[in-house]
Scaffold this active site. Structure first.
Site, mmCIF file in Angstrom:
data_model
loop_
_atom_site.group_PDB
_atom_site.id
_atom_site.type_symbol
_atom_site.label_atom_id
_atom_site.label_comp_id
_atom_site.label_asym_id
_atom_site.label_seq_id
_atom_site.Cartn_x
_atom_site.Cartn_y
_atom_site.Cartn_z
ATOM 1 N N CYS B 83 0.815 -1.219 0.000
ATOM 2 C CA CYS B 83 0.000 0.000 0.000
ATOM 3 C C CYS B 83 0.846 1.264 0.000
ATOM 4 C CB CYS B 83 -0.966 -0.015 1.171
ATOM 5 S SG CYS B 83 -2.059 -1.439 1.105
ATOM 6 N N HIS B 348 -9.382 3.402 -1.644
ATOM 7 C CA HIS B 348 -7.988 2.964 -1.530
ATOM 8 C C HIS B 348 -7.573 2.144 -2.752
ATOM 9 C CE1 HIS B 348 -4.245 1.725 0.091
ATOM 10 N NE2 HIS B 348 -4.632 0.734 0.856
#
Lengths: 132, 400
Positions: B83, B348
């Site tokens: 991420c 996200h």
């Protein structure tokens, strides 16, 4: 009695089931997996050490949503066993926030995972409440 | 401006959400073209490209975008860092410009995740007909769900619970209130994937994924891209006054991994590397946490946001619960956190996240954030965590 095999190689079965870690001879760091070297100090020599079979729940979650074939809900936890952190499920306890708590005292327990074509039982481990 | 300073010359993010008719290259191209136009430059000006994408990391997204927008022959670094992928792409451009190898660099991140379910622990391998030990644990059967959990909502749930065990004060409701804040913030963000206000009751009553994280307390899978043009101070001096005025200073750009800690291979330690990155970033920028006007931090789950208040030193050690309960992190508080709506509502798209949060901060510093503008914002911080782990922290300052 059926032949038995541990779910993972760091679970030792027998009269007193327990976990073993690879302990770095240089710095004392403990690991449960096969090692190439120590992630803390880089040394390559390890000795096997037994891990306390009792501990305290430092963190948990109750998983309600998982891959197909994974029974839910279950309680995943990190347990502090005498200073060594261990990953394991909390078992023999209702998987809800009323019965599971941070700081709860637990002990290692084993359970049958399944039986293969040759009749061998795979034995897994978890942690159950002490005196619960 | 000092010649060796780093600046963002142009930056852009696409709307996050469902983009069924656009592929990765379309989304990335939109972000890159937007960033180039914002900076008043072209692909021909870029001396290096950092290209971030996680799920199709082998596809060479940097060159694919070049083949649409301009094959200039400059080096492309395709990066994948969980991420923190977008922040890593940005770091590539920063390092190249800082070293003098390029005077301008492009960074972009892109992901398509709409409809994706669990990104780890989403499937379990078939069991073999006879138990045969394999892998680093000599496991005879899959261990996800048997020895703890691999699903991210569960991993990050434990990270929040561990904080509660250490310092006290956490509860299901507390974590849900953090989510309530971010969903409330998202109503002002037209680029957010989800911009509906949610009540505490709705959040707590939604589908439980991994206690205490219900569905709205988890980051939203969606599609999106973001891109930034990084320029050296020396080069910026040669550009127009308008370009100089809108440029945003990168006062700190830091990437760390997790140093070994006793329990870090049992439950990922997202704390130490974030604190280390924050310390380095504050030192690079020559500021302290109290100088920040806004923070975009990695609320991949509501349980994660809490621990990062502490890790980024926005509060006293151990004081994250009191800090949140004081109202500090709401947009009208003393330290607004995730005024974009955060990953829980803005969304996200992994590769894009570490640049999109920089866009959010930069947009406030430029005074261009519209209805959600934090008035007078001069300094802001953007933080991401990639599990495994990598932490990116960027501190931005408004041009003087």
């Amino acid at each position: 009695m059926a032949e038995q095999i541990p779910l993972v190689d760091y679970l030792v079965l027998g009269d007193e089931p327990h976990l073993v870690a690879n302990q770095c001879t240089g710095c004392g760091a403990r690991f449960f997996d096969r090692r190439n070297a120590c992630a803390s100090c880089g040394k390559t020599e390890f000795t096997k050490v037994g891990i306390d079979t009792t501990g305290e729940v430092r963190a948990f979650t109750i998983v309600s949503f998982a891959a197909p074939g994974v029974p839910v809900p279950y309680v995943a936890a990190m347990v502090d066993c005498g200073g060594t952190s261990v990953r394991g499920n909390l078992i023999n306890v209702a998987p809800d926030p009323e019965h599971v708590s941070l700081g709860m005292k637990v002990r290692l327990a084993t359970e049958v995972i399944g039986t293969d074509e040759q009749g061998t039982e795979a034995i897994g481990f978890g942690f159950e409440p002490v005196g619960g | 401006m000092a010649s060796d300073d780093l600046w963002i010359l142009g930056i852009h993010m696409t709307k996050f959400g469902k983009h069924p008719d656009e592929d990765l290259v379309d989304l990335a191209s939109e972000a890159v073209q937007g960033a180039l136009a914002d900076g008043g430059v072209t692909m021909a000006d870029m001396g290096v490209i950092g290209a971030g994408n996680l799920m199709m990391a082998q596809a060479g997204i940097g060159q694919q975008v070049q083949k649409q927008l301009g094959q200039t022959g400059v080096p492309v670094y395709n990066v994948s860092n969980a991420c923190a992928t977008g922040a890593t792409a940005l770091r590539v451009a920063c390092m190249a410009v800082k070293s003098g190898e390029a005077d301008m660099g492009l960074a972009f991140g892109v992901e398509k995740l709409s409809g994706a379910g669990l990104l780890a622990g989403g499937s379990r391998k078939e069991e073999s007909p006879t138990w045969t030990p394999s892998g680093r644990y000599g496991a005879v059967a899959p261990i996800d769900g048997r020895i703890g959990t691999e699903i991210m909502p569960g991993v990050f749930a434990q990270i929040g619970m561990e904080y509660g065990h250490r310092y006290g004060g956490t509860s299901f409701e507390l974590f849900a209130r953090i989510s309530e804040k971010n969903h409330s913030h998202s109503t002002l963000n037209p680029k957010a994937a989800y911009s509906k206000k949610m009540s505490l009751e709705q959040i707590m009553g939604d589908i439980m994924i991994a206690y205490p994280n219900t569905r709205p307390m988890c980051s939203a899978n969606c599609d999106g891209a973001a891109a930034a043009v990084v320029v050296s101070g020396a080069k910026l001096k040669t550009l127009s006054l308008e370009q100089q005025k809108r440029a945003v200073k990168i006062a700190a750009s830091v990437l760390t991994t997790d140093p070994w800690e006793e329990s870090c291979q049992i439950l990922p330690d997202v704390n130490t590397l974030t604190r280390n990155a924050a310390i380095q970033a504050y030192e690079q920028a020559g500021i302290g946490p109290s100088d920040l006007d806004l923070v975009e931090l990695h609320d991949c789950f509501a349980t994660a946001e809490l621990v990062h208040y502490d890790n980024l030193m926005l509060c006293e050690t151990g004081g994250a619960v009191d800090f949140f309960n004081s109202g500090a992190t709401w947009r009208d508080g003393s330290m607004p956190v995730n005024v974009s709506g955060g990953l829980e509502s803005k969304g996200h798209p992994i590769g894009a996240t570490g640049i999109a949060n920089v866009w959010e901060v930069a947009t406030h510093l430029r005074g261009e954030a519209g209805d959600r503008q934090i008035v007078g914002a001069k300094v802001g911080l953007a933080h991401v965590i990639g599990l495994g782990s990598a932490c990116g922290v960027h501190i931005l300052e408004k041009a003087a």
